[in-house]
Design an enzyme around this catalytic site. Structure first.
Site, PDB file in Angstrom:
ATOM      1  N   ASP A 191      -4.723  -5.043   1.750  1.00  0.00           N
ATOM      2  CA  ASP A 191      -3.601  -3.747   2.946  1.00  0.00           C
ATOM      3  C   ASP A 191      -5.249  -3.417   3.629  1.00  0.00           C
ATOM      4  O   ASP A 191      -4.811  -1.625   4.051  1.00  0.00           O
ATOM      5  CB  ASP A 191      -2.989  -3.288   2.315  1.00  0.00           C
ATOM      6  CG  ASP A 191      -2.240  -2.332   3.028  1.00  0.00           C
ATOM      7  OD1 ASP A 191      -1.351  -2.742   3.862  1.00  0.00           O
ATOM      8  OD2 ASP A 191      -1.752  -1.469   2.532  1.00  0.00           O
ATOM      9  N   ASP A 246      -0.151 -10.291   4.419  1.00  0.00           N
ATOM     10  CA  ASP A 246      -1.513  -9.486   5.231  1.00  0.00           C
ATOM     11  C   ASP A 246      -2.897  -9.829   5.310  1.00  0.00           C
ATOM     12  O   ASP A 246      -3.686  -9.625   6.299  1.00  0.00           O
ATOM     13  CB  ASP A 246      -1.232  -8.101   4.855  1.00  0.00           C
ATOM     14  CG  ASP A 246       0.410  -7.494   4.961  1.00  0.00           C
ATOM     15  OD1 ASP A 246       1.202  -7.818   5.945  1.00  0.00           O
ATOM     16  OD2 ASP A 246       0.622  -6.733   5.049  1.00  0.00           O
ATOM     17  N   ASP A 274       9.616   0.686   0.271  1.00  0.00           N
ATOM     18  CA  ASP A 274       8.854   0.915   1.530  1.00  0.00           C
ATOM     19  C   ASP A 274       7.859   1.605   1.697  1.00  0.00           C
ATOM     20  O   ASP A 274       6.294   1.358   1.953  1.00  0.00           O
ATOM     21  CB  ASP A 274       9.130   0.691   2.440  1.00  0.00           C
ATOM     22  CG  ASP A 274       9.892  -0.388   3.168  1.00  0.00           C
ATOM     23  OD1 ASP A 274       9.848  -1.528   2.245  1.00  0.00           O
ATOM     24  OD2 ASP A 274      11.230  -0.403   4.095  1.00  0.00           O
TER      25      ASP A 274
END
Length: 463
Positions: free
Chosen positions: A117, A155, A305
């Site tokens: 990330d 990701d 989230d």
């Protein structure tokens, strides 16, 4: 296990906006086999996921029935996001072994890449790529030899803004090696690399990144993890990526799409603050599209989230807002009993054959009645139990099974039934999809616990 929220970025005409979402643990039943794609079979429901635990602990909550019927009943991915090279093999083996025993397909989301990330909300992963390969090797040893679906590093390809060209090359090599390691350990593993989503990088750029990361050794790519783009939009994007890969001489690759929160409705991207989203297509390998192997719930609905709640935490109000008003799940293929997926004890289980199913101690019922037979799998300190409920000569519309647990025994989880209590005399009642049982037919449920499993005696009452 706390799992933080990976960031998402959407392409826009005026620039790039940050989008944060949650990677979380967890995957139950899907419909039938595949009518297209390369994966065929029923997806595995994780009976120890956060939503399963919440429903079991809150049977009286006004939101519980909707969450149970539309989210808890469904298969969702189990995330492997902790850097735990010494224990990951046993954790994977326990999860996959339970799915294999149920003859269902587990979905495992690997989220361990170094510099995960880009140091954002979900920063973490392996300290360096050498240690990453060690972790992957241990992970792969637990996969067995039956079909598993691997979502490899969300990701990792779509989000590279923090990496130098040298770091990108190193990551690409690490992903290539990880794919080959998994495939070597289990040739039946289906491995999918990060394809971002339809409103992030272009299809051509996505194909370039997939090629650089070794998609030629994988089964394809995944898109829309933790995002809200429509299934039709993602499928169109996937076709464009596949076309671009074909133009590079890489053929036969397929897509999987995360449909956990893309059921329509507008609103803010962050589900923590948005109560207008809906769950999307229920998980299945029966996609009807030759380019798509499965619709999956990679992001477990109801897990935050990181905007208003802690990232990765299960929030019943979020789950309820996603499920309320959504269509009911398919009923043509109700879920089968699945053993628990909690990590088995670190001590070696007994090498002697575990107890087998004991026949019912009562005569099978006639008329509008039911009987229950119990099977226990015992190991040091814990057990799993499978219970078959059989209707008599007339169909029943509901059932309750009562059994008595030995002293010192406690139930820690149940699936395909609601339990009243955790010790002593416990009653299990049907859930919405398995209450009706045809004359002479059976359904089943199960539970896990600590201590000594119950004996064979169980009573069943039809309602």
């Amino acid at each position: 296990m706390a799992i933080l929220s990976p960031r998402r970025r959407r392409s826009a005409a005026v620039g790039v906006a940050a989008v944060a979402v949650t990677a979380a643990a967890g995957v139950a039943f899907a419909v039938g086999g595949a009518s297209a794609g390369t994966v065929s079979g029923t997806l595995y429901r994780d009976p120890s996921s956060a939503v399963v635990r919440w429903v079991a602990a809150n049977p009286g909550d006004s939101r519980a029935a909707v969450i149970r019927d539309k989210i808890e009943s469904q298969p969702q991915a189990r995330w492997f996001a902790n850097f735990n090279p010494s224990t990951v093999q046993s954790e994977v083996s326990g999860f996959v072994g339970a799915a294999n025993a149920a003859q269902q397909i587990p979905v495992l989301s690997v989220y361990e890449i170094t510099n995960r990330d880009c140091g954002g909300a979900s920063a973490g992963g392996a300290p360096d790529l050498n240690q990453y390969q060690t972790w992957v090797s241990n992970f792969a040893r637990g996969l067995g030899n039956q079909t598993v679906m691997i979502i490899l590093e969300t990701d990792s390809l779509a989000l590279q803004t923090c990496l130098s060209s040298g770091e990108i090359n190193a990551r690409n090599q690490a992903l290539t090696t990880a794919t080959q390691t998994i495939k070597s350990a289990n040739p039946n593993a289906k491995v999918y690399l990060d394809g971002g989503h339809s409103t992030w990088n272009s299809a051509g750029e996505t194909a370039n990144r997939l090629r650089a990361a070794g998609v030629q050794y994988a089964d394809g790519f995944f898109t829309n993890v933790s995002n809200f783009n429509s299934t039709s939009g993602e499928a169109a994007f996937g076709r464009a990526v596949i076309s671009a890969l074909n133009g590079m001489g890489i053929s036969g690759k397929r897509q999987v799409i995360d449909t956990s929160r893309n059921g329509g409705a507008a609103g803010d991207w962050c589900a923590d603050d948005n109560t207008d989203r809906r769950i999307g297509q229920y998980p299945t390998t029966n996609t009807g599209d030759a380019n798509i192997d499965a619709y999956l719930w990679v992001k477990p609905p109801g897990e935050a989230d990181g905007c208003r709640y802690a990232a990765g935490s299960f929030q019943p109000d979020l789950a309820y807002s996603l499920a309320n008003g959504a269509p009911n799940p398919p009923t043509t293929a109700p879920p089968t009993t699945t053993p628990p997926t909690t990590t088995p004890p670190t001590t070696t289980p007994p090498t002697t054959t575990p107890p087998t199913t004991a026949p019912p101690t009562t005569t099978p019922p006639t008329g509008n009645g039911c009987s229950a037979s119990v099977s226990v799998n015992q190991w040091a300190g814990g057990f799993t139990t499978s219970v078959n409920v059989t209707a008599g000569s007339a169909a029943i519309n509901g059932w309750t099974v009562t059994l008595t647990l030995p002293g010192g025994t406690a139930i820690t989880g149940a699936w395909n039934a609601q339990a009243s209590g955790t010790s002593g005399t416990v009653r299990f009642t049907n859930v919405s999809y398995n209450g009706r049982v045809g004359a002479g037919q059976s359904t089943n449920f199960g539970f896990q616990g600590t201590g000594t499993g119950p004996g064979a005696a169980a009573s069943c009452t039809a309602s």
